[in-house]
Scaffold this motif. Structure first.
Motif, PDB file in Angstrom:
ATOM      1  N   TRP A 129       0.833  -1.208   0.000  1.00 35.11           N
ATOM      2  CA  TRP A 129       0.000   0.000   0.000  1.00 35.11           C
ATOM      3  C   TRP A 129       0.865   1.254   0.000  1.00 35.11           C
ATOM      4  CZ3 TRP A 129      -5.136   0.969  -0.574  1.00 35.11           C
ATOM      5  CH2 TRP A 129      -5.550   2.257  -0.296  1.00 35.11           C
ATOM      6  N   TYR A 130       1.853   1.269   0.869  1.00 38.64           N
ATOM      7  CA  TYR A 130       2.712   2.452   0.977  1.00 38.64           C
ATOM      8  C   TYR A 130       3.419   2.732  -0.351  1.00 38.64           C
ATOM      9  CZ  TYR A 130       6.212   5.728   2.674  1.00 38.64           C
ATOM     10  OH  TYR A 130       7.010   6.830   2.846  1.00 38.64           O
ATOM     11  N   GLY A 131       3.976   1.684  -0.948  1.00 35.85           N
ATOM     12  CA  GLY A 131       4.681   1.867  -2.214  1.00 35.85           C
ATOM     13  C   GLY A 131       3.775   2.260  -3.366  1.00 35.85           C
ATOM     14  N   LEU A 132       2.669   1.589  -3.487  1.00 33.66           N
ATOM     15  CA  LEU A 132       1.773   1.829  -4.624  1.00 33.66           C
ATOM     16  C   LEU A 132       0.916   3.086  -4.465  1.00 33.66           C
ATOM     17  CD1 LEU A 132       0.514  -1.805  -5.242  1.00 33.66           C
ATOM     18  CD2 LEU A 132       1.971  -0.464  -6.770  1.00 33.66           C
ATOM     19  N   VAL A 133       0.309   3.246  -3.313  1.00 36.03           N
ATOM     20  CA  VAL A 133      -0.683   4.312  -3.128  1.00 36.03           C
ATOM     21  C   VAL A 133      -0.054   5.586  -2.564  1.00 36.03           C
ATOM     22  CG1 VAL A 133      -2.853   4.929  -1.988  1.00 36.03           C
ATOM     23  CG2 VAL A 133      -2.524   2.607  -2.885  1.00 36.03           C
ATOM     24  N   GLU A 134       0.668   5.447  -1.467  1.00 34.81           N
ATOM     25  CA  GLU A 134       1.230   6.630  -0.816  1.00 34.81           C
ATOM     26  C   GLU A 134       2.368   7.249  -1.636  1.00 34.81           C
ATOM     27  OE1 GLU A 134      -0.224   7.976   1.856  1.00 34.81           O
ATOM     28  OE2 GLU A 134      -1.662   6.328   1.870  1.00 34.81           O
ATOM     29  N   LEU A 135       3.313   6.420  -2.071  1.00 34.49           N
ATOM     30  CA  LEU A 135       4.445   6.950  -2.843  1.00 34.49           C
ATOM     31  C   LEU A 135       4.139   7.045  -4.333  1.00 34.49           C
ATOM     32  CD1 LEU A 135       7.470   5.099  -1.177  1.00 34.49           C
ATOM     33  CD2 LEU A 135       6.648   7.425  -0.744  1.00 34.49           C
ATOM     34  N   GLY A 136       3.484   6.014  -4.872  1.00 36.61           N
ATOM     35  CA  GLY A 136       3.257   5.948  -6.316  1.00 36.61           C
ATOM     36  C   GLY A 136       1.992   6.615  -6.813  1.00 36.61           C
ATOM     37  N   GLY A 137       1.090   6.978  -5.916  1.00 34.08           N
ATOM     38  CA  GLY A 137      -0.143   7.645  -6.333  1.00 34.08           C
ATOM     39  C   GLY A 137      -1.036   6.787  -7.216  1.00 34.08           C
ATOM     40  N   LEU A 138      -1.085   5.486  -6.956  1.00 36.73           N
ATOM     41  CA  LEU A 138      -1.875   4.556  -7.773  1.00 36.73           C
ATOM     42  C   LEU A 138      -3.332   4.993  -7.876  1.00 36.73           C
ATOM     43  CD1 LEU A 138      -1.978   1.788  -9.256  1.00 36.73           C
ATOM     44  CD2 LEU A 138      -2.607   0.794  -7.048  1.00 36.73           C
ATOM     45  N   ARG A 139      -3.836   4.989  -9.118  1.00 36.60           N
ATOM     46  CA  ARG A 139      -5.233   5.330  -9.378  1.00 36.60           C
ATOM     47  C   ARG A 139      -5.811   4.409 -10.450  1.00 36.60           C
ATOM     48  NH1 ARG A 139      -2.999  10.314  -8.378  1.00 36.60           N
ATOM     49  NH2 ARG A 139      -2.480  10.952 -10.491  1.00 36.60           N
ATOM     50  N   LYS A 140      -7.119   4.454 -10.543  1.00 37.21           N
ATOM     51  CA  LYS A 140      -7.840   3.699 -11.559  1.00 37.21           C
ATOM     52  C   LYS A 140      -7.255   4.029 -12.936  1.00 37.21           C
ATOM     53  CE  LYS A 140     -12.447   2.744 -13.278  1.00 37.21           C
ATOM     54  NZ  LYS A 140     -13.873   2.913 -13.057  1.00 37.21           N
ATOM     55  N   GLY A 141      -7.041   2.970 -13.726  1.00 33.91           N
ATOM     56  CA  GLY A 141      -6.516   3.150 -15.080  1.00 33.91           C
ATOM     57  C   GLY A 141      -5.004   3.064 -15.196  1.00 33.91           C
ATOM     58  N   HIS A 142      -4.291   3.116 -14.072  1.00 32.90           N
ATOM     59  CA  HIS A 142      -2.840   2.974 -14.115  1.00 32.90           C
ATOM     60  C   HIS A 142      -2.465   1.536 -14.477  1.00 32.90           C
ATOM     61  CE1 HIS A 142      -1.622   6.593 -11.351  1.00 32.90           C
ATOM     62  NE2 HIS A 142      -2.158   6.970 -12.489  1.00 32.90           N
ATOM     63  N   THR A 143      -1.280   1.380 -15.020  1.00 34.09           N
ATOM     64  CA  THR A 143      -0.696   0.055 -15.255  1.00 34.09           C
ATOM     65  C   THR A 143       0.566  -0.048 -14.421  1.00 34.09           C
ATOM     66  OG1 THR A 143      -1.576  -0.044 -17.502  1.00 34.09           O
ATOM     67  CG2 THR A 143       0.251  -1.533 -16.980  1.00 34.09           C
ATOM     68  N   VAL A 144       0.694  -1.154 -13.687  1.00 37.40           N
ATOM     69  CA  VAL A 144       1.782  -1.326 -12.738  1.00 37.40           C
ATOM     70  C   VAL A 144       2.561  -2.596 -13.064  1.00 37.40           C
ATOM     71  CG1 VAL A 144       2.341  -1.676 -10.285  1.00 37.40           C
ATOM     72  CG2 VAL A 144       0.438  -0.181 -10.937  1.00 37.40           C
ATOM     73  N   LEU A 145       3.886  -2.515 -13.051  1.00 41.52           N
ATOM     74  CA  LEU A 145       4.743  -3.693 -13.175  1.00 41.52           C
ATOM     75  C   LEU A 145       5.067  -4.173 -11.769  1.00 41.52           C
ATOM     76  CD1 LEU A 145       6.513  -5.694 -14.743  1.00 41.52           C
ATOM     77  CD2 LEU A 145       8.324  -3.949 -14.723  1.00 41.52           C
ATOM     78  N   VAL A 146       4.666  -5.395 -11.442  1.00 44.26           N
ATOM     79  CA  VAL A 146       4.901  -5.972 -10.119  1.00 44.26           C
ATOM     80  C   VAL A 146       5.933  -7.081 -10.255  1.00 44.26           C
ATOM     81  CG1 VAL A 146       3.863  -7.169  -8.154  1.00 44.26           C
ATOM     82  CG2 VAL A 146       2.540  -5.439  -9.394  1.00 44.26           C
ATOM     83  N   HIS A 147       7.135  -6.833  -9.731  1.00 46.81           N
ATOM     84  CA  HIS A 147       8.172  -7.868  -9.712  1.00 46.81           C
ATOM     85  C   HIS A 147       7.956  -8.787  -8.510  1.00 46.81           C
ATOM     86  CE1 HIS A 147      10.665  -6.508 -12.994  1.00 46.81           C
ATOM     87  NE2 HIS A 147      10.590  -5.265 -12.542  1.00 46.81           N
ATOM     88  N   SER A 148       8.413 -10.018  -8.607  1.00 42.86           N
ATOM     89  CA  SER A 148       8.275 -11.008  -7.531  1.00 42.86           C
ATOM     90  C   SER A 148       6.818 -11.121  -7.081  1.00 42.86           C
ATOM     91  CB  SER A 148       9.177 -10.645  -6.344  1.00 42.86           C
ATOM     92  OG  SER A 148      10.525 -10.628  -6.741  1.00 42.86           O
ATOM     93  N   ALA A 149       5.941 -11.254  -8.033  1.00 44.25           N
ATOM     94  CA  ALA A 149       4.503 -11.246  -7.758  1.00 44.25           C
ATOM     95  C   ALA A 149       4.026 -12.461  -6.969  1.00 44.25           C
ATOM     96  CB  ALA A 149       3.727 -11.134  -9.069  1.00 44.25           C
ATOM     97  N   ALA A 150       4.854 -13.486  -6.819  1.00 45.62           N
ATOM     98  CA  ALA A 150       4.448 -14.669  -6.058  1.00 45.62           C
ATOM     99  C   ALA A 150       4.767 -14.551  -4.576  1.00 45.62           C
ATOM    100  CB  ALA A 150       5.109 -15.920  -6.635  1.00 45.62           C
ATOM    101  N   GLY A 151       5.477 -13.497  -4.179  1.00 44.79           N
ATOM    102  CA  GLY A 151       5.803 -13.280  -2.772  1.00 44.79           C
ATOM    103  C   GLY A 151       4.700 -12.507  -2.070  1.00 44.79           C
ATOM    104  N   GLY A 152       4.863 -12.304  -0.777  1.00 44.47           N
ATOM    105  CA  GLY A 152       3.851 -11.630   0.026  1.00 44.47           C
ATOM    106  C   GLY A 152       3.527 -10.229  -0.447  1.00 44.47           C
ATOM    107  N   VAL A 153       4.542  -9.399  -0.644  1.00 43.15           N
ATOM    108  CA  VAL A 153       4.311  -8.025  -1.091  1.00 43.15           C
ATOM    109  C   VAL A 153       3.792  -8.015  -2.521  1.00 43.15           C
ATOM    110  CG1 VAL A 153       5.394  -5.776  -1.528  1.00 43.15           C
ATOM    111  CG2 VAL A 153       6.007  -7.079   0.521  1.00 43.15           C
ATOM    112  N   GLY A 154       4.288  -8.917  -3.351  1.00 39.89           N
ATOM    113  CA  GLY A 154       3.814  -8.998  -4.736  1.00 39.89           C
ATOM    114  C   GLY A 154       2.340  -9.369  -4.813  1.00 39.89           C
ATOM    115  N   LEU A 155       1.938 -10.376  -4.051  1.00 38.40           N
ATOM    116  CA  LEU A 155       0.527 -10.787  -4.045  1.00 38.40           C
ATOM    117  C   LEU A 155      -0.368  -9.669  -3.510  1.00 38.40           C
ATOM    118  CD1 LEU A 155       0.962 -14.457  -2.801  1.00 38.40           C
ATOM    119  CD2 LEU A 155       0.160 -13.735  -5.067  1.00 38.40           C
ATOM    120  N   ALA A 156       0.090  -8.998  -2.447  1.00 39.36           N
ATOM    121  CA  ALA A 156      -0.682  -7.871  -1.913  1.00 39.36           C
ATOM    122  C   ALA A 156      -0.771  -6.753  -2.950  1.00 39.36           C
ATOM    123  CB  ALA A 156      -0.049  -7.362  -0.617  1.00 39.36           C
ATOM    124  N   SER A 157       0.301  -6.525  -3.686  1.00 40.67           N
ATOM    125  CA  SER A 157       0.300  -5.491  -4.730  1.00 40.67           C
ATOM    126  C   SER A 157      -0.728  -5.799  -5.812  1.00 40.67           C
ATOM    127  CB  SER A 157       1.691  -5.368  -5.353  1.00 40.67           C
ATOM    128  OG  SER A 157       2.633  -4.921  -4.410  1.00 40.67           O
TER     129      SER A 157
END
Length: 179
Positions: A129-157
């Motif tokens: 949440w902190y990385g995507l929303v607070e720092l990255g300003g994630l909003r509807k319509g954005h496209t995000v590259l999630v590395h290590s998507a099988a780990g805890g932070v990746g799955l949450a992302s």
């Protein structure tokens, strides 16, 4: 003391004999989360590792067994109370039988969740949440590259991207981690 996994040892003692400070609750710990940061801290590789001897553990779940008289809902719609099953975060010390923490760092365990689920949820989800929303300003319509998507932070992302209406492109470390 940090530096090696072989330096870990079980010791008697927890926060149960310490008086609660203002704003604190006492939790009988039922489950703890094990994070990459915990291993790094024990190895002495995590910048936030306390100096000297410390108790690892950044997230936990359990049952509140005592509440300081100063603790209230503070406008959050929920007030910690004795008997509440909770999940929480702490700046180390979670690998304890009993822990005293600020009441604002615990939340009621969602209905139907096990202690293990609660203890393994917060650090990865809050990091994502902190990385995507607070720092990255994630909003509807954005496209995000999630590395290590099988780990805890990746799955949450991935879950946060879905909840926010964003698209995710994911990478994993090996084909064995693919669904």
């Amino acid at each position: 003391e940090a530096g090696s996994l072989s330096s870990l040892r079980m010791e008697d003692g927890d926060d149960s004999s310490k008086p609660l400070e203002e704003g604190e609750v006492r939790v009988q710990v039922k489950a703890v989360g094990l994070n990459f940061a915990d291993i790094f801290a024990v190895m002495g590789l995590y910048s936030a590792t306390p100096k000297g001897t410390f108790t690892p553990g950044l997230e936990f779940s359990g049952t509140i067994i005592e509440v300081h008289k100063s603790v209230g809902s503070k406008g959050q719609g929920w007030a910690p109370r004795v008997g509440s099953d909770v999940m929480g975060v702490t700046r180390f010390g979670g690998y304890s039988s009993v822990i005293n923490v600020k009441g604002v760092t615990v939340r009621e365990l969602p209905s139907g969740w096990s202690y293990a689920e609660g203890a393994s949820f917060l650090c990865a989800t809050l990091t994502a949440w902190y990385g995507l929303v607070e720092l990255g300003g994630l909003r509807k319509g954005h496209t995000v590259l999630v590395h290590s998507a099988a780990g805890g932070v990746g799955l949450a992302s991935l879950d946060i991207c879905t909840a926010k209406g964003a698209s995710a492109v994911a990478t994993i470390g090996s084909p064995s981690k693919a669904p």
